[in-house]
Design a protein around this motif. Structure first.
Motif, PDB file in Angstrom:
ATOM      1  N   PRO A   1       0.830  -1.213   0.000  1.00 16.58           N
ATOM      2  CA  PRO A   1       0.000   0.000   0.000  1.00 16.58           C
ATOM      3  C   PRO A   1       0.860   1.257   0.000  1.00 16.58           C
TER       4      PRO A   1
ATOM      5  N   VAL B   1      -7.573  -0.512  -1.733  1.00 18.46           N
ATOM      6  CA  VAL B   1      -6.757   0.701  -1.906  1.00 18.46           C
ATOM      7  C   VAL B   1      -7.078   1.457  -3.185  1.00 18.46           C
TER       8      VAL B   1
ATOM      9  N   GLY C   1      -2.464   1.300  -5.656  1.00 21.58           N
ATOM     10  CA  GLY C   1      -1.695   0.311  -4.920  1.00 21.58           C
ATOM     11  C   GLY C   1      -0.318   0.165  -5.530  1.00 21.58           C
TER      12      GLY C   1
END
Length: 514
Positions: free
Chosen positions: A259, A336, A340
């Motif tokens: 992340p 995310v 990402g």
């Protein structure tokens, strides 16, 4: 005052509520790693609307998927220079204000502390420390001494006098997921490197500069860094020729998520916003330590160096980390969004493949188009301009020079095989070279929003089962405050209370009461 101090322990308090016995009854007790990997609970937690499916939501024509030359992308200056012509390309300067001038004018996002933060991030586009060394190939190191590159060597089972680790493919995948999460990854996807998937492995690695233009086929192997499948038992690297040899043995591809800082992502294209790409810095420990672990249990691995040898997009979609997106070089994650950090690894540790997912995100892209509307160069396909296709749309720029050797005449910058919208990458790159830096598409995606509030789960869950409200959800993105930050809003980051590394490390956790 003593009445305000309890002498009851936390356990006694919970026992009094009748919770200790119940918790003990439902909480598994693990004694070692073998018990952890054999438990179903060791999988990662995902939202209820993320469904595993047998085929990815984007259509794939495997007959079109071929091994690609790593330099045949618009990250290669030689590819982009064909459009304006080499002389015009080399003469280009950005018409926008320079970062230095913006700093002198004290513009938000370009101030001294913003620039210093970016420099301290290790360089936004810095590669991993193993690039260009045999350390990128793990599993052939018999001792625990240091090699000439300073990389710690790992003791193999053979050196310890014990057999290598064995288990089922399912146990191996669970084990590797636990290991990589411990070393910093959020999740991983796995695919067997069969005849189809081998075509995702690049023919070469790094990009080609204009010094070899237009005869890019004459560039030496020390520049192109070829990757060759060979009838041999191990991964090897020919340092003199800079050729990586991949063994023709059963192999598995591992794509993993690192992340990145989501709040900074909404501050592009400023100097401060560009610092959001922390994946290159954070991946170093994850990659190196994971390769050391694989070596330590008796197997081989190869990281995704040279650069571009293992493009992450296919692994993301086929392995279930995310779905295809409107922007051709972007994928969408339920956790995310569009931002990402994904990387790949090959290994001969037999793993159980993970399935693609359907969370309604690719369908959402069909009715959204926000990234295309806000693209300053107009490079992303807008709603109504075209439908998903296997054929790459040509650039709006007319090339001044003929096709480069070994490349298609049109749309040569994209790899074929999926039915998607196609972004005009030459147009995007020329804009960034002649006008200003960009990458705002990563920050504008509606799936980049928060996950904590219930409304976000309601919206994502609704989009996963019906496209009826997709256009409304897309229109509400900016009015609800989830769009890009501008002006002094950019500098508010310095006063925010944010989690370490700028993202929640518990986004997929299901244990320890986080």
């Amino acid at each position: 005052m003593s009445l305000f101090h309890s002498t009851v322990s936390r356990r006694d308090f919970m026992k009094g509520l009748g919770l200790v016995g119940g918790a003990a009854a439902v909480t598994p007790a693990f004694h070692d790693l073998d018990e952890v990997i054999s438990a179903a609970e060791s999988t990662r937690k995902r939202a209820w609307f993320v469904k595993e499916v047998d085929e990815p939501t984007v259509e794939i024509d495997w007959a079109l998927v071929k091994r690609h030359h790593g330099g045949h992308s618009t990250q290669s200056a030689a590819v982009v220079a064909r459009y304006p012509g080499l002389e015009a390309y080399n003469a280009m300067t950005r018409s926008g204000k320079s970062d230095a001038d913006r700093m002198k004018d004290n513009e938000p996002g370009y101030r001294l502390r913003d620039a210093a933060l970016g420099s301290a991030n290790g360089g936004v586009f810095s590669g991993i420390s193993l690039a260009g060394s045999p350390g990128a190939v793990g599993g052939v190191i018999p001792t625990c001494e240091a090699d000439k590159f300073g990389r710690r060597k790992v003791q193999t089972p053979e050196a310890r006098g014990v057999p290598k680790w064995t288990g089922t493919p399912e146990e191996a995948t669970k084990m590797l997921r636990a290991v990589m999460v411990f070393f910093g990854a959020a999740n991983l996807g796995v695919g067997e490197l069969d005849d189809h998937h081998k075509n995702f492995v690049g023919l070469t690695g790094d990009n080609i500069g204009t010094q070899y233009y237009p005869n890019i086929d004459k560039a030496p192997t020390t520049v192109t860094k070829p990757v060759v499948f060979a009838d041999q038992p191990t991964f090897t690297w020919d340092q003199a020729k800079n050729i990586t040899y991949v063994p023709n043995i059963p192999l598995w591809s591992v794509t993993y998520l690192i992340p990145q800082h989501q709040e900074l992502n909404m501050r592009r294209p400023t100097v401060l916003g560009r610092t959001t790409q922390t994946r290159y810095r954070l991946r170093r420990e994850t990659t190196t330590c994971t390769q050391d672990f694989i070596t330590g249990i008796g197997y081989q691995s190869m990281a995704d160096v040279p650069y571009r040898v293992l493009p992450s997009g296919p692994g993301i979609v086929l392995g279930g980390l995310g779905e295809n997106a409107r922007h051709s070089i972007m994928t969408l994650s339920p956790e995310v969004g569009a931002f990402g950090g994904y990387f790949d690894m090959l290994t001969d540790l037999e793993l159980a493949p993970t399935k693609p997912i359907d969370a309604g995100m690719w369908r959402f892209c069909h009715s959204c188009g926000l990234c295309a509307d806000l693209c300053p160069s107009g490079s992303i396909t807008k709603k109504g301009e075209a439908e998903p296709s296997y054929e790459v749309r040509p650039s709006h720029l007319t090339p001044k020079d003929p096709p480069l050797p070994g490349m298609r005449e049109s749309g040569e910058w994209h790899k074929l095989g999926r039915k998607t919208y196609w972004t005009d990458m030459p147009g995007s790159q020329i804009y960034q070279r002649s006008v200003d830096v960009c990458n705002v598409c990563w920050g504008n995606c509606v799936f980049n929003g928060s996950n904590g509030a219930m409304i976000h789960q309601v919206v994502k869950g609704t989009a996963s089962v019906t496209p009826l409200f997709n256009a409304f959800f897309a229109a509400m993105h900016e009015p609800m405050g989830y769009g890009m930050k501008h002006g002094e809003e950019v500098e508010e980051w310095w006063n925010m209370s944010l989690p370490s590394n700028g993202f929640s490390s518990t986004m997929m956790a299901r244990h320890m009461g986080y």
